[in-house]
Design an enzyme around this catalytic site. Sequence first.
Site: not given
Length: 365
Positions: A100-104, A154, A196, A223, A273, A311, A313, A316, A342
């Site tokens: 990410d850009s760091g903005g958030f 952003d 945005q 956003g 994400d 599952c 995994c 499990c 899991h």
Amino acid sequence: MLFDLPTPGFSFELLATLGNARAGILHTPRGDILTPVFMPVGTLGTVKAMTVAELEAPPLDARIILGNTYHLYLRPGLDVISAHGGLHGFSGWRRPILTDSGGFQVFSLAAINEIDDDGVTFRSHIDGSKHRLDPETSMRIQATLGSDIAMVFDQCPPGDANADVHALAIRRTTAWAHRCLATTRPSGQALFGIVQGGTDLDRRRAHLAELAALPFDGLAIGGLAVGESLDDTYRILDAFAHELPADKPRYVMGVGTPTDLARGVAAGVDMFDCVMPTRNARNGYLFTSTGKVVISNAKYRLDTGPIDAECPCDTCRTTSRAYLRHLHMAREILYNRLATLHNLTFYARTMRALRDRILADGSKA
Ligand SMILES: [Zn+2]
């Protein structure tokens, strides 16, 4: 249908569509990403509690993870990561990374932030030290991290922001997008733009019109999931996601629950994400095909069955609910590892099932 993306080495292959839903492959120099995809979040250069081998091994088979520019810039610092040739060398992860850009984080975590048309001045949430982040600095940090996909810097307003705040954020985000595109990126690094506009559809469309013509490798909807109602989140996704260019990957940032993923995929989103599977795992919330398991619940004390019988995994296949409950209650560190494996596997399987349905029932693109 294969679409070349502006950055050499990147292309987006659309395999099938079902309504607005799409199944495809994002080809990158560090490997293929099957879409739709959920990207585990590796905030500090680690998907918490997971080794690289565990992330790569089927059935989890994570094809791409996230790294956070703000966090890695503050700690350990760029000199440490640079000494390893970037975040791949530092963490041992060989597949694609999106940063990410760091903005958030600057807007949401930093103690004091002063925003102007040029960038943001903020104080570290760790030690109070003063820093400046602007489009060029964000791109320079992401270049040092050596991510495969960088995001534009952003301004992301909170869910309850008024129209004036949104208008200013959109104007800045477009201006900053141009500045990010004007920087020189390392070879093999794609760049995504961010739309945005909050929960106002017309504002979203107006901002998209400004960004759609620019040579981005993908576009993200930013956003959302920032405090607005779930009805508003879904209304924007349903009406807007499929309006993003069809020949590039579409990414919705920071969303969400398994239901959100299904709604987003149906709306035409390719990439997601969220910290939810990893954070919830550590807090004792496990996702299963029959609903949520709160592992501390007394009813699991003698439950010898797996978290989720469906599952595949390792957790499990080898442990019971009672054992996991015991580890959780005793605050054993193994609990975090087993639970995270899991939940991430559940998210990966959820996305694979959605993708398989699009490929089976959809029309060939
Ligand atoms: Zn499992």
